[in-house]
Design a protein around this motif. Structure first.
Motif: not given
Length: 422
Positions: A340-360
């Motif tokens: 569960x912790x790994x899944x949360x970490x993976x999703x958090x990283x994916x969402x961070x990259x998504x937000x960065x690309x979206x804002x740009x």
């Protein structure tokens, strides 16, 4: 993260060492505060009884070395001296050890029930000091569940035998008729309460309980028809006492050689049976040198305890089986929690990259760039960012011929059943 159990007990250390390493109730919270701020420690709980001092910690790096050094500093002992009598267990073995301790399989008296209450107190202190995190919380809850099953599904708890019972049993070998004996009990904790009950059941009717506060002594002595006194009144009570059993949390001895010697003279040297159950000791060892005193410590109760151990061995074997089941449950829950912790970490990283690309992309649209070009760039950029780390890891795995990692990656990343139309 590593689960570590580190400690000493009655099998690895003498009473002299155990009393130096024991934590008094007043020390426990301060000790946990110090332990928890060590860089290597993430979570911590301390179990300290007359027969054992154990630290249960979730650690990083060289947790064992750092904790052993801290334990030496806290008690003013040399680490080398501690190392010679300390034991440690990691992960599954640490969980198994805690469960064996909880059900009394690691106790001097096999199956004794008091240790579970002491473990629950250690758990509560750790919670109050914020030493408990997800790892230890899960471990202790699983341990309590196993202990409950062992108590209800095996005979290990039938006719409970404890150090208190062993002390009274030893006294019965010396006194033929308890009804003619007077007992002086020093302390008013759970152990002395058990001693009082066992003595009363054995026929002792003249019972005196000495405690720091008379009120607590009265609570224990009253229901058994006994007398309550304060610690200051012990010298006078010693004169009539045939049996003396002590178990307090006092840091220094309560009975000294001189006090006992004066009482013996008033008794005209009638013998006295004494048992010191406390760690640190309540009775000075020199008292045992007196001709009319038979002084025993917890270490001297081994013969009585071994007899009990034989009677409970069948139930102990059943308990071991339940413990193995409990360890398996704990391993399963730990894997689920880790996943569960790994899944949360993976999703958090994916969402961070998504937000960065979206804002740009939004910034480019705000500057008036062509929407179609912005979307194409967004898709290309997001794909590269999400796949960069997996791609580098796969290349390294291929170079190192790590076939198991390549197969796992294929199962994770190339599932043909995935719906690519969404």
């Amino acid at each position: 993260m590593t689960l570590l159990a580190l400690g000493i007990n009655h099998r690895t250390a003498t009473i002299e060492v155990r009393e130096q390493v024991a934590f008094t109730p007043a020390q426990l919270e301060a000790a946990l505060d110090e332990l928890r701020v060590l860089p290597e420690v993430r979570e911590a709980a301390v179990l300290s009884t007359c027969n054992r001092t154990e630290l249960y910690c979730v650690t990083e790096g060289d947790g064992e070395g750092a904790i052993l050094e801290w334990l030496g500093r806290f008690h003013g002992l040399e680490v080398e001296d501690l190392s010679r009598c300390a034991y440690h267990y990691l992960d599954d073995e640490a969980a198994r050890h805690l469960m064996r301790v909880a059900v009394g399989l690691d106790s001097m008296v096999l199956g004794e029930p008091q240790i579970l209450g002491q473990l629950k107190e250690a758990y509560q202190v750790a919670r109050r000091t914020r030493g408990m995190g997800g790892e230890l919380e899960c471990l202790f809850q699983q341990t309590f569940a196993v202990a409950k099953r062992v108590r209800t599904e095996t005979d290990i708890g039938r006719n409970p035998v404890s150090v208190a019972y062993a002390a009274v049993s030893l006294a019965s070998r010396i006194f033929d008729d308890f009804s003619r004996s007077r007992a002086l009990l020093i302390g008013a904790g759970e152990t002395i309460e058990l001693v009082a009950r066992h003595l009363h059941e054995a026929g002792v009717r003249r019972l005196t309980v000495a405690n720091r506060t008379r009120e607590r002594a009265e609570q224990l002595a009253g229901p058994l028809g006994g007398e309550a006194i304060t610690l200051d009144e012990i010298p006078a009570a010693l004169i009539d006492a045939d049996i003396v059993i002590a178990s307090t949390a006092a840091p220094l001895p309560i009975l000294g050689k001189g006090m006992v010697e004066r009482a013996l003279k008033r008794r005209r040297h009638r013998p006295v049976f004494m048992v010191d159950i406390a760690v640190p000791r309540d009775i000075e060892p020199e008292v045992g040198e007196l001709a009319d005193v038979f002084l025993y410590t917890v270490d001297d109760l081994e013969e009585v305890i071994e007899e009990n151990r034989r009677h409970r061995q069948v139930a102990a074997d059943q308990a071991e089986s339940l413990i193995e089941h409990g360890v398996g449950r704990w391993q399963h829950e730990r894997r689920l929690r880790s996943g569960g912790e790994l899944i949360r970490d993976v999703r958090a990283r994916g969402e961070a990259l998504r937000d960065l690309s979206r804002d740009q992309a939004l910034a480019r649209l705000a500057r008036g760039e062509d929407p179609e070009a912005v979307i194409r760039r967004l898709a290309h950029q997001l794909t590269n960012r999400l796949l960069h780390r997996p791609t580098v890891a796969l290349r390294e795995a291929a170079t190192d011929e790590r076939q198991e990692l390549l197969e796992a990656a294929a199962a994770l990343l190339l599932d043909d059943s995935s719906d690519t139309s969404r």
